[in-house]
Design a protein around this motif. Structure first.
Motif, mmCIF file in Angstrom:
data_model
loop_
_atom_site.group_PDB
_atom_site.id
_atom_site.type_symbol
_atom_site.label_atom_id
_atom_site.label_comp_id
_atom_site.label_asym_id
_atom_site.label_seq_id
_atom_site.Cartn_x
_atom_site.Cartn_y
_atom_site.Cartn_z
ATOM 1 N N PHE A 25 -12.123 6.456 6.320
ATOM 2 C CA PHE A 25 -11.715 7.243 5.167
ATOM 3 C C PHE A 25 -11.575 6.309 3.969
ATOM 4 C CE2 PHE A 25 -7.186 6.084 4.866
ATOM 5 C CZ PHE A 25 -6.956 5.549 6.124
ATOM 6 N N ASN A 26 -11.578 6.914 2.786
ATOM 7 C CA ASN A 26 -11.580 6.145 1.544
ATOM 8 C C ASN A 26 -10.159 6.041 0.993
ATOM 9 O OD1 ASN A 26 -11.995 5.080 -0.990
ATOM 10 N ND2 ASN A 26 -13.835 6.288 -1.386
ATOM 11 N N LEU A 27 -9.649 4.813 0.940
ATOM 12 C CA LEU A 27 -8.278 4.615 0.471
ATOM 13 C C LEU A 27 -8.064 4.987 -0.990
ATOM 14 C CD1 LEU A 27 -6.933 1.296 2.053
ATOM 15 C CD2 LEU A 27 -6.098 3.613 2.425
ATOM 16 N N ASP A 28 -9.150 5.163 -1.735
ATOM 17 C CA ASP A 28 -9.030 5.563 -3.142
ATOM 18 C C ASP A 28 -8.172 6.819 -3.296
ATOM 19 O OD1 ASP A 28 -12.214 4.759 -4.718
ATOM 20 O OD2 ASP A 28 -11.002 3.672 -3.278
ATOM 21 N N PHE A 29 -8.223 7.694 -2.305
ATOM 22 C CA PHE A 29 -7.576 8.990 -2.417
ATOM 23 C C PHE A 29 -6.221 9.024 -1.711
ATOM 24 C CE2 PHE A 29 -11.198 10.599 -4.457
ATOM 25 C CZ PHE A 29 -12.325 10.118 -3.792
ATOM 26 N N TYR A 30 -5.733 7.839 -1.344
ATOM 27 C CA TYR A 30 -4.494 7.760 -0.584
ATOM 28 C C TYR A 30 -3.515 6.788 -1.233
ATOM 29 C CZ TYR A 30 -6.891 10.193 3.159
ATOM 30 O OH TYR A 30 -7.560 11.131 3.898
ATOM 31 N N THR A 31 -2.256 7.175 -1.228
ATOM 32 C CA THR A 31 -1.205 6.201 -1.484
ATOM 33 C C THR A 31 -1.040 5.364 -0.222
ATOM 34 O OG1 THR A 31 -0.010 7.494 -3.127
ATOM 35 C CG2 THR A 31 1.277 5.931 -1.838
ATOM 36 N N THR A 32 -0.918 4.073 -0.387
ATOM 37 C CA THR A 32 -0.766 3.165 0.748
ATOM 38 C C THR A 32 0.564 2.442 0.641
ATOM 39 O OG1 THR A 32 -3.165 2.842 0.760
ATOM 40 C CG2 THR A 32 -1.855 1.305 2.055
ATOM 41 N N GLU A 44 11.594 0.586 7.584
ATOM 42 C CA GLU A 44 11.885 0.795 6.170
ATOM 43 C C GLU A 44 10.642 0.554 5.323
ATOM 44 O OE1 GLU A 44 14.644 -1.889 4.317
ATOM 45 O OE2 GLU A 44 13.613 -3.691 5.040
ATOM 46 N N ALA A 45 10.539 1.314 4.255
ATOM 47 C CA ALA A 45 9.454 1.100 3.300
ATOM 48 C C ALA A 45 9.750 -0.168 2.500
ATOM 49 C CB ALA A 45 9.332 2.292 2.374
ATOM 50 N N VAL A 46 8.709 -0.916 2.204
ATOM 51 C CA VAL A 46 8.834 -2.162 1.450
ATOM 52 C C VAL A 46 8.172 -2.028 0.076
ATOM 53 C CG1 VAL A 46 8.257 -4.617 1.392
ATOM 54 C CG2 VAL A 46 8.920 -3.533 3.556
ATOM 55 N N SER A 47 6.905 -1.664 0.077
ATOM 56 C CA SER A 47 6.145 -1.541 -1.165
ATOM 57 C C SER A 47 5.103 -0.455 -0.999
ATOM 58 C CB SER A 47 5.417 -2.851 -1.519
ATOM 59 O OG SER A 47 6.302 -3.906 -1.755
ATOM 60 N N CYS A 48 4.837 0.286 -2.075
ATOM 61 C CA CYS A 48 3.834 1.337 -2.048
ATOM 62 C C CYS A 48 2.981 1.265 -3.310
ATOM 63 C CB CYS A 48 4.491 2.711 -1.936
ATOM 64 S SG CYS A 48 5.425 2.956 -0.410
ATOM 65 N N ILE A 49 1.745 1.729 -3.188
ATOM 66 C CA ILE A 49 0.829 1.724 -4.324
ATOM 67 C C ILE A 49 0.014 3.000 -4.323
ATOM 68 C CG2 ILE A 49 -0.957 0.454 -3.032
ATOM 69 C CD1 ILE A 49 -1.598 -0.981 -5.724
ATOM 70 N N GLY A 50 -0.159 3.602 -5.498
ATOM 71 C CA GLY A 50 -0.921 4.825 -5.620
ATOM 72 C C GLY A 50 -2.401 4.604 -5.349
ATOM 73 N N THR A 102 3.744 10.025 -7.102
ATOM 74 C CA THR A 102 3.893 8.608 -7.428
ATOM 75 C C THR A 102 4.182 7.769 -6.187
ATOM 76 O OG1 THR A 102 6.266 8.716 -7.794
ATOM 77 C CG2 THR A 102 4.837 9.259 -9.662
ATOM 78 N N ALA A 103 3.973 6.469 -6.328
ATOM 79 C CA ALA A 103 4.230 5.553 -5.212
ATOM 80 C C ALA A 103 5.688 5.625 -4.775
ATOM 81 C CB ALA A 103 3.853 4.135 -5.611
ATOM 82 N N GLN A 104 6.614 5.759 -5.744
ATOM 83 C CA GLN A 104 8.029 5.806 -5.393
ATOM 84 C C GLN A 104 8.354 7.030 -4.544
ATOM 85 O OE1 GLN A 104 10.779 5.457 -8.662
ATOM 86 N NE2 GLN A 104 12.561 5.808 -7.376
ATOM 87 N N VAL A 105 7.772 8.164 -4.888
ATOM 88 C CA VAL A 105 8.020 9.384 -4.116
ATOM 89 C C VAL A 105 7.643 9.166 -2.661
ATOM 90 C CG1 VAL A 105 7.216 11.745 -3.750
ATOM 91 C CG2 VAL A 105 7.860 10.984 -6.050
ATOM 92 N N PHE A 106 6.523 8.541 -2.424
ATOM 93 C CA PHE A 106 6.075 8.344 -1.046
ATOM 94 C C PHE A 106 6.876 7.257 -0.350
ATOM 95 C CE2 PHE A 106 2.888 11.371 -0.673
ATOM 96 C CZ PHE A 106 2.165 11.437 -1.849
ATOM 97 N N CYS A 107 7.238 6.216 -1.071
ATOM 98 C CA CYS A 107 8.042 5.166 -0.443
ATOM 99 C C CYS A 107 9.390 5.705 0.016
ATOM 100 C CB CYS A 107 8.259 4.007 -1.423
ATOM 101 S SG CYS A 107 7.268 2.529 -1.058
ATOM 102 N N GLU A 108 9.891 6.723 -0.672
ATOM 103 C CA GLU A 108 11.198 7.300 -0.334
ATOM 104 C C GLU A 108 11.065 8.510 0.591
ATOM 105 O OE1 GLU A 108 12.858 7.981 -4.215
ATOM 106 O OE2 GLU A 108 13.518 5.891 -4.429
ATOM 107 N N ALA A 109 9.836 8.842 0.981
ATOM 108 C CA ALA A 109 9.617 10.012 1.837
ATOM 109 C C ALA A 109 9.943 9.684 3.291
ATOM 110 C CB ALA A 109 8.168 10.465 1.710
ATOM 111 N N GLU A 110 10.022 10.730 4.092
ATOM 112 C CA GLU A 110 10.234 10.553 5.524
ATOM 113 C C GLU A 110 8.985 9.960 6.175
ATOM 114 O OE1 GLU A 110 14.049 11.866 5.274
ATOM 115 O OE2 GLU A 110 13.048 11.090 7.068
#
Length: 127
Positions: A25-32, A44-50, A102-110
């Protein structure tokens, strides 16, 4: 599939760079995101990027020391870790989720909201 690499041992104050390579799959369309876990504690989440690198988020304990980046041409997300400390010792995982916020939303998600997970790579920081 996500595959992490680059873990290992470092002395306090040292550096490591982790890679998360995607296939199928293409990471372009995913927050990682990068996560870490030590035995007996929650992951625990450490870092996320859109998906396009337009948003990033780091937890307070790694701000100024860790840097997340992506190379969409290589379908890879990196985590540069500088000034490592013993408390950074953990198994580090990468994960991906369809990019719609946003990256923050996903980093704070379950954790269950993340769609793909790698197997993890050990990072050990000690003398």
């Amino acid at each position: 599939q996500l595959v992490e690499s680059g873990g290992g041992w470092a002395q306090p104050g040292g550096s490591l760079r982790l890679a998360c390579a995607a296939s199928g799959f293409n990471l372009d369309f995913y927050t990682t995101g990068w996560f870490r876990q030590v035995p007996g504690k929650e992951r625990e989440a450490v870092s996320c990027i859109g998906g396009h690198g337009d948003t990033t988020y780091d937890i307070d304990s790694v701000k100024g020391r860790f840097a997340i980046s992506r190379d969409n041409a290589k379908n890879t997300v990196w985590l540069r870790m500088d000034n490592l400390q013993p408390e950074d010792t953990a198994v580090y995982f990468c994960a991906a989720v369809t990019d719609w916020s946003t990256a923050q939303v996903f980093c704070e998600a379950e954790m269950y909201e993340w769609e793909y997970w790698g197997q993890g790579t050990q990072v050990t920081v000690s003398l």
